[in-house]
Design a protein around this motif. Structure first.
Motif, PDB file in Angstrom:
ATOM      1  N   THR A 153       0.835  -1.212   0.000  1.00 52.25           N
ATOM      2  CA  THR A 153       0.000   0.000   0.000  1.00 52.25           C
ATOM      3  C   THR A 153       0.863   1.252   0.000  1.00 52.25           C
ATOM      4  OG1 THR A 153      -1.720  -1.181   1.242  1.00 52.25           O
ATOM      5  CG2 THR A 153      -1.842   1.225   1.218  1.00 52.25           C
ATOM      6  N   ARG A 154       1.899   1.258   0.822  1.00 47.56           N
ATOM      7  CA  ARG A 154       2.797   2.417   0.911  1.00 47.56           C
ATOM      8  C   ARG A 154       3.542   2.637  -0.394  1.00 47.56           C
ATOM      9  NH1 ARG A 154       5.498   0.718   4.829  1.00 47.56           N
ATOM     10  NH2 ARG A 154       7.423   0.057   3.791  1.00 47.56           N
ATOM     11  N   LYS A 201       1.143   4.184  -3.006  1.00 50.13           N
ATOM     12  CA  LYS A 201       0.883   5.602  -2.725  1.00 50.13           C
ATOM     13  C   LYS A 201       2.098   6.465  -3.029  1.00 50.13           C
ATOM     14  CE  LYS A 201      -2.790   5.169   0.718  1.00 50.13           C
ATOM     15  NZ  LYS A 201      -3.209   5.447   2.111  1.00 50.13           N
ATOM     16  N   GLN A 202       3.279   5.919  -2.771  1.00 49.73           N
ATOM     17  CA  GLN A 202       4.508   6.674  -3.032  1.00 49.73           C
ATOM     18  C   GLN A 202       4.619   7.043  -4.509  1.00 49.73           C
ATOM     19  OE1 GLN A 202       8.018   4.661  -1.636  1.00 49.73           O
ATOM     20  NE2 GLN A 202       9.428   6.114  -2.602  1.00 49.73           N
ATOM     21  N   GLN A 250       1.939   7.040  -6.712  1.00 48.57           N
ATOM     22  CA  GLN A 250       0.767   7.830  -7.081  1.00 48.57           C
ATOM     23  C   GLN A 250       0.912   9.281  -6.669  1.00 48.57           C
ATOM     24  OE1 GLN A 250      -2.419   5.562  -5.243  1.00 48.57           O
ATOM     25  NE2 GLN A 250      -2.903   4.534  -7.172  1.00 48.57           N
ATOM     26  N   GLN A 251       1.569   9.533  -5.542  1.00 46.25           N
ATOM     27  CA  GLN A 251       1.715  10.896  -5.033  1.00 46.25           C
ATOM     28  C   GLN A 251       3.066  11.508  -5.372  1.00 46.25           C
ATOM     29  OE1 GLN A 251       0.924  10.517  -0.830  1.00 46.25           O
ATOM     30  NE2 GLN A 251      -1.197   9.845  -1.149  1.00 46.25           N
TER      31      GLN A 251
END
Length: 449
Positions: free
Chosen positions: A10-11, A14-15, A17-18
């Motif tokens: 998950t991390r 997100k890393q 995607q952001q």
């Protein structure tokens, strides 16, 4: 799989995607985050330039002790090998994945992750992909050099056809022989065409990134056409691709050149995508009349942003709705004093989809401006910090316009002619600013006419 491994995946998602890297995008199955889908943008100044290459990534229960399983999806349904290390079957040969023998220290370690995998794959999409083949260091004869050039030529053609054009045609319903479309949907494919009409599982995964494809297509359209115009004179129509020594039946890139057809298909796609954007206005008007949540939300966002601009006495931006439609915003930008746009008055239309934020806004300039961030189609390339917030979109638009010293990045400098001047010699840079100044003066004259 342990909860700790799930949290790590998950991390890592997100890393990306952001993160700021425009060349990578990831998504995942809502029912199972271990099934990840990734898009890699072909690096600039390579035969893969601005192609959209997709991969399926499945994390096993033993992650991160062992790497995930990676499969390429941009393979023309298993008929096209895009690289010595990316097979038509979808296999990706990399030591980091344990699918290729590598030097000591190149194997997988638990310190690596999703981003390092994608960057390693991206490194294969090089200016000379032939060098990925074992024994390349011994390939130095004139015949070898001809083969390398031939390989680059056909990759450039198939990148446009398979990694840019065909997925967009699939999304927009442009089918072989359909009225108003190009009759030969896959001219360079010598296989069976019937299954091209079916939407298989890989097609459904490809549609996952369709908004990114459409938005970037409008940014890079001039670059695609420039590639066609450069290659067409030296790649005569219907000339068959040359087979490479490392290619074999079922694992090759076969076909023929037809840049004339690719140009027609690119033009048609451009018209279809722009037409789709314009259709959002009527859809939005209907959504407003039905008082749908998205219409109410956008109306509220507009009112809050417009009120904040007045309260802050922001004289650089004026916002209004066109025909009172919350899906069509008008932005007037007044060039800031002491900047290169000082005194200019530039008008933009912000088209917002009824499916926002899943579909991102498209921003068209109405006042001609030869700017490195404005494509020759008049589409502004900007980057909002928060894609779901229209305030962030407005801020991103202004930032893109006011950037005085943008870093050299062909992925965001989307006007080839302006880019050539801006990053040319001192005299070229002066010509760029003179053209900008003329546009500023003309914009003010037209505004007060």
């Amino acid at each position: 799989m342990s909860d700790q491994a799930i949290l790590r995946i998950t991390r890592e998602i997100k890393q990306i995607q952001q993160g700021p890297d425009l060349s990578l995008a990831v998504d995942y199955d809502e029912t199972d985050i271990r099934n990840v889908h990734a898009l890699i943008l072909g690096p600039p100044e390579t035969p893969y330039q601005f192609g959209f290459f997709e991969f399926s990534i499945k994390f096993g229960k033993d992650y991160p002790t062992n790497p995930p399983n990676v499969r390429a999806l941009t393979t023309n349904k298993g008929r096209c090998r895009f690289n010595p290390n990316i097979y038509a079957s979808g296999k990706v040969c990399l030591s980091i994945l344990g699918t290729w023998r590598g030097e000591r220290g190149e194997q997988w370690s638990s310190a690596q992750g999703l981003e390092s995998i994608l960057i390693s794959i991206q490194s294969l999409l090089s200016n000379n992909p032939y060098e990925n083949e074992p024994g390349y260091d011994k390939a130095n004869s004139e015949e070898d050099k001809v083969l390398m050039e031939s390989y680059v030529e056909k990759i450039r053609h198939e990148t446009l056809r398979l990694a840019v054009i065909e997925p967009l045609e699939l999304s927009l319903g442009i089918l072989p022989g359909a009225k108003g479309t190009v009759a030969e949907h896959s001219s360079a494919n010598d296989g069976d065409e019937d299954d091209d009409l079916l939407l298989n599982d890989d097609d459904k995964q490809i549609c996952r990134f369709m908004d990114i494809r459409k938005r970037r297509f409008l940014w890079y359209y001039s670059s695609y056409m420039q590639s066609v115009d450069t290659a067409e004179p030296v790649s005569w129509r219907k000339r068959k691709f040359q087979t490479m020594p490392f290619e074999n039946q079922g694992n090759s890139m076969d076909g023929h050149f037809d840049y004339l057809e690719l140009k027609e298909r690119l033009t048609l796609l451009k018209d279809k995508i722009i037409g789709e954007v314009h259709s959002w206005t009527a859809e939005g008007d209907k959504a407003k009349k039905q008082e749908l949540g998205i219409a109410v939300n956008l109306q509220r966002q507009f009112e809050q942003i417009a009120e904040d601009l007045k309260r802050q006495k922001n004289f650089a931006v004026d916002l209004s709705l066109i025909d009172d439609n919350p899906f069509l915003w008008k932005l007037t930008y007044f060039g800031r004093p002491m900047s290169h746009l000082d005194g200019g008055i530039f008008k933009f239309r912000i088209h917002i989809s009824p499916r926002f934020p899943d579909e991102q806004p498209r921003v068209f300039v109405e006042t001609p401006l030869p700017h490195v961030r404005i494509s020759q189609l008049g589409v502004l390339c900007y980057l909002p910090r928060r894609t779901e917030d229209m305030r962030s979109h407005i801020e991103g638009i202004v930032t893109a316009l006011e950037e005085e010293s943008p870093p050299y990045d062909p992925r965001t400098t989307v006007n080839p002619e302006a880019t050539k001047l801006f990053w040319g010699g001192p005299e070229d840079r002066k010509r760029y600013y003179r053209a900008l100044r003329r546009a500023v003066e003309k914009s003010a004259e037209e505004a007060f006419a």
